[in-house]
Scaffold this active site. Structure first.
Site, short mmCIF file in Angstrom:
data_model
loop_
_atom_site.label_atom_id
_atom_site.label_comp_id
_atom_site.label_asym_id
_atom_site.label_seq_id
_atom_site.Cartn_x
_atom_site.Cartn_y
_atom_site.Cartn_z
N ASP A 190 0.86 -1.17 0.00
CA ASP A 190 0.00 0.00 0.00
C ASP A 190 0.90 1.23 0.00
OD1 ASP A 190 -2.14 1.69 -0.02
OD2 ASP A 190 -3.21 0.72 1.61
C1 BGC Z 1 -5.01 3.16 0.11
C2 BGC Z 1 -5.23 2.09 -0.91
C3 BGC Z 1 -5.07 2.66 -2.30
C4 BGC Z 1 -3.72 3.29 -2.43
C5 BGC Z 1 -3.43 3.84 -3.81
C6 BGC Z 1 -3.76 3.98 -0.14
O1 BGC Z 1 -3.73 5.09 0.66
O2 BGC Z 1 -4.96 2.57 1.40
O3 BGC Z 1 -6.50 1.52 -0.73
O4 BGC Z 1 -5.29 1.67 -3.25
O5 BGC Z 1 -3.62 4.35 -1.49
O6 BGC Z 1 -4.22 4.92 -4.09
#
Ligand code: BGC
Length: 796
Positions: free
Chosen positions: A300
């Site tokens: 993430d």
């Molecule tokens: C979130 C994810 C997301 C990623 C990319 C993160 O802050 O937890 O769910 O896919 O960002 O945007």
């Protein structure tokens, strides 16, 4: 009356889909095409040939992922991506959208980089790309995998037309605590429902064939157990037994992998003390060895670098731990490209670890056909065609849950509203608020495409519709909340400005209510930024002055219908006690207004059911129906039923009931359904037969469902079981089957639900999935309170 049941195609499909495909044995054995595609000999020969030509830096480049657009997390890197791409040092870009923008980078990658390796473009496509459908929690309320598959299919077509071959969806985290704002992105509290939704999303996005020009690779997130954040505070640690981890939290991820998920996203949280992003137990042992996952894992946003905050080492150490555990791409962390190479050269990290990571990333790029067709051709605009609007409207109406519809003296039931209703007062900050209808993570969703409730009702009622905003979603008194919600700064597109004088607007709304025959109150909470990521709450009531507004409006004595527009279960205790009709409409998407109006006027009979228990008080959280038993149950053995005993030494609260205000599976209709006593095709089954039944049922539960009312309706028939004598205690109820059944007035249909190893097994103390001699109680009905009962004995 029992009729001959001619199963419609969707019942057959959903029963097969829900019950047949979920063989427990490792995904590798029954790998569907998408997963097999990643393992194909031909594809891997191309990968190996390429890998041989790559330098260490180029391999590490495939492990780098950056956001080239807006930020979806803290501290965006803002590097010179063109340069990195030209040097072959960038594997994927997120938040770069559109034919022109993606082709710009792709031309550099394919034409200027030494080995011509294409970039993978990804984005958070959560519930629609340009056509915004209802939020995932709402979709789960439909209990309709076919609808979810359609949403994912549509999203994939639109995303691919925008140059995106990779979506950060589905989020399959089990969420049992609505304090956690990301519950809106989930399918709610139940592993069985969550698994069905996970499969439907993966199938819709990937079509079992990544090479199709309109398929996208999923990134199933957030692996793992992110939804169990302690106290519902986002990014917080999780801590649970391995049995609960496997039996509850991992189930939907397992279902997604078995459906062929091409990539996964590791989560921010730690699990039992080990951060998920550097967790060999879940990433290597479970995901790869047990489930046979052939794709790659992306971290993430910044999660690799954040491992330093988890206190498991400095930069080089955490990067090594994450890579060796099985995180192949470092999203917005920049560690893999800076601290791994030296460790490989010094022999601390075997180069084979980097090879394996690069191999997995390349496999997905080959499978998606990016090497053969790297560019996106311009295609017609994909948004808001009449067909897509019709689909968004139909799906949205299916997700609404009628929580309450009591008769009002002298009026009868308020819903459905008669077409000829004389005058309606529409009141509330959600009544004409396009932005708020899109939901917390609507990506490319555009408020300009939204039909609000006010617009839709005006189309039907003309000047019989009266309107007052009543109050803002936040009030000037919520100073700290306003500061946090408006973190993007003043004058940003999502700024919430409180109405200066709520008392005045509430008084105006009261006057509006007095002029009408019936009032529709449209209330909720701000989706931006009080729902979704980093949006945990400890108070679950309506925000701002909305409670004051509804109390003032209710005090007029006019009959009130409450429409709740919120992405999480709110605490609706006052409302349930004082308002006759409540419709939960979630975050419905671009066709919000039409879909709500369709249900309010009875053109669509509501059929949604709650995927998440609604609490009476926040102090009950985490609240879910599938609780484990206690030695001192407050109400027989069904501790999710209302507590009515006055005894002291019981597992209960002194100041509140144990039960949910509205339980899992709950949802009313404009008609009524009755259930026959369920039958079981055999009373007893030997253990060994169940153990050997991984691909089929050992018994069938039969039930007749009748529409006893005077209008057609659709019932979500739900099957629950309880294992009454296992070596490890089992929940008081668990969902193990469901089907949507459309019934004309007076019609009866017979349904059969299969029971086999998938439904009857559990994890023993050795953490092996097994079946033991026992008796299963079985209930079938329209919610988790179902009472029609039968049983199945499993004998030695
Ligand atoms: C979130 C994810 C997301 C990623 C990319 C993160 O802050 O937890 O769910 O896919 O960002 O945007």
């Amino acid at each position: 009356m029992k009729t001959n049941f001619v199963p419609s195609l969707w019942i057959v499909l959903s029963l097969l889909f829900l019950n047949g495909l979920a063989g427990f044995t490792a995904a590798a054995q029954n790998a569907p095409a998408a997963n097999a595609q990643l393992a194909s000999r031909e594809l891997n020969a191309r990968v190996e040939a390429l890998l041989k030509k790559m330098t260490l830096e180029e391999k590490l480049g495939q492990l780098a992922s950056y956001s080239g657009g807006y930020a979806t997390g803290p501290g965006a890197s803002n590097l010179r991506y063109e340069e990195l791409v030209a040097k072959g040092q960038l594997g994927s870009l997120l938040n770069v959208v559109g034919v022109e923008a993606t082709n710009h980078y792709q031309h550099i990658a394919v034409e200027k980089s030494r080995l011509h390796i294409p970039v993978l473009f990804g984005q958070d496509v959560i519930h629609g790309h340009r056509t915004t459908f209802p939020a995932p929690l709402a979709l789960a309320a439909s209990f309709d995998p076919a609808a979810v598959e359609l949403v994912a299919r549509t999203s994939a077509e639109e995303a691919r037309a925008d140059g995106l071959a990779w979506v950060f969806s589905p989020m399959v985290d089990i969420a049992r605590d609505p304090r956690w704002g990301r519950i809106i992105e989930s399918a709610g509290e139940d592993p069985y429902l969550g698994s069905a939704m996970a499969r439907a999303f993966v199938n819709g996005y990937q079509q079992d064939d990544l090479s199709k020009p309109d398929s996208v690779a999923v990134s199933v997130k957030h692996f793992a157990a992110y939804g169990a954040a302690i106290a519902g505070r986002d990014y917080n640690a999780t801590d649970m037994s391995e049995i609960t981890l496997r039996q509850v939290y991992l189930e939907p991820y397992r279902a997604a992998v078995a459906a062929g998920a091409a990539t996964m996203m590791s989560s921010f949280n730690s699990i039992n003390g080990v951060p998920a992003t550097a967790n060999p137990f879940i990433l290597t042992q479970i995901l790869r060895k047990e489930w046979g996952f052939n794709g790659f894992v992306v971290s993430d946003w910044g999660a690799v670098a954040e491992l330093k905050n988890h206190s498991i080492g400095d930069g080089p150490t955490v990067a090594r731990k994450a890579l060796e555990a099985g995180v192949e791409q470092d999203m917005e962390g920049g560690l893999y490209t800076t601290v791994i190479a030296d460790q490989v050269r010094s022999g601390k990290i075997p180069e084979s670890v980097v090879d394996e990571a690069a191999r997995r990333v390349l496999r997905v790029k080959f499978a998606l056909g990016l090497f053969d067709h790297p560019y996106t051709q311009p295609s017609p605009a994909y948004v808001a065609t009449p067909e897509r609007r019709a689909a968004a409207r139909k799906v949205a109406a299916e997700t609404f849950v009628l929580l309450k519809n009591d008769a009002v003296e002298g009026v009868g039931k308020l819903l459905p509203l008669p077409a000829k209703v004389k005058s309606v007062a529409l009141i509330g900050p959600m009544a004409d608020n396009p932005n708020e209808m899109l939901g917390a993570w609507s990506g490319m969703g555009d408020p300009k495409n939204v039909v609000t409730l006010k617009t839709a009702l005006a189309e039907r009622l003309g000047d019989r519709l009266l309107y007052a905003e009543g109050c803002g979603l936040l009030s000037g008194e919520d100073e700290n909340v306003l500061k946090r919600v408006n973190f993007n700064g003043p004058a940003s597109a999502d700024e919430h400005l409180p109405i200066p004088d709520d008392a005045k607007t509430i008084a105006e709304a009261v006057e509006t209510a007095k002029k009408a025959d019936v009032v529709i109150l449209a209330l909720g909470e701000p989706t931006n930024w009080m729902e979704g990521e980093a949006s945990s709450r400890v108070h679950l009531g309506f925000t701002g002055a909305q409670l004051r507004l509804e109390q003032a409006v209710a005090a007029t004595g006019k009959p009130v219908i409450l429409v709740v527009l919120a992405g999480r279960p709110l605490e609706l205790k006052w409302e349930a006690a004082h308002l006759p009709a409540i419709l939960e409409a979630w975050s419905p998407g671009i066709e919000a207004g039409h879909a709500v109006a369709d249900v309010l006027f009875g053109e669509v009979n509501p059929s949604g059911k709650l995927p998440s228990s609604f609490p009476r008080a926040v102090g009950q959280e985490p609240l879910y129906y599938a609780q484990l038993p206690t030695g001192r149950p407050a109400h027989g053995d069904l501790s999710h039923l209302p507590t009515d005993s006055g005894e002291k030494f019981m597992s209960r609260y002194m100041d509140e009931e144990n039960s949910a205000l509205f339980p899992f599976g709950w949802g009313l209709s404009y008609t009524r359904f009755s259930y026959s006593t369920p039958t079981i095709s055999r009373a007893e089954v030997p253990v060994r037969e169940v153990l050997g039944s991984r691909n089929g049922p050992v018994a069938l539960v039969g039930v007749d469902v009748k529409n006893t009312g005077s209008v057609a309706g659709t019932e979500v028939v739900q099957l629950y079981i309880r294992n009454t004598a296992a070596s490890v205690e089992q929940p008081v109820r668990e969902l193990k089957g469901f089907a949507r059944v459309a019934l004309a007035a007076g019609e009866t249909k017979h349904l059969e639900f299969p029971l086999g190893f998938d439904e009857l097994s559990f994890y023993n103390v050795e953490v092996q999935r097994t079946v033991e001699p026992t008796t299963y109680k079985i209930w079938v009905g329209g919610s988790s309170l179902a009472t029609a009962e039968t049983e199945l004995k499993v004998i030695d």
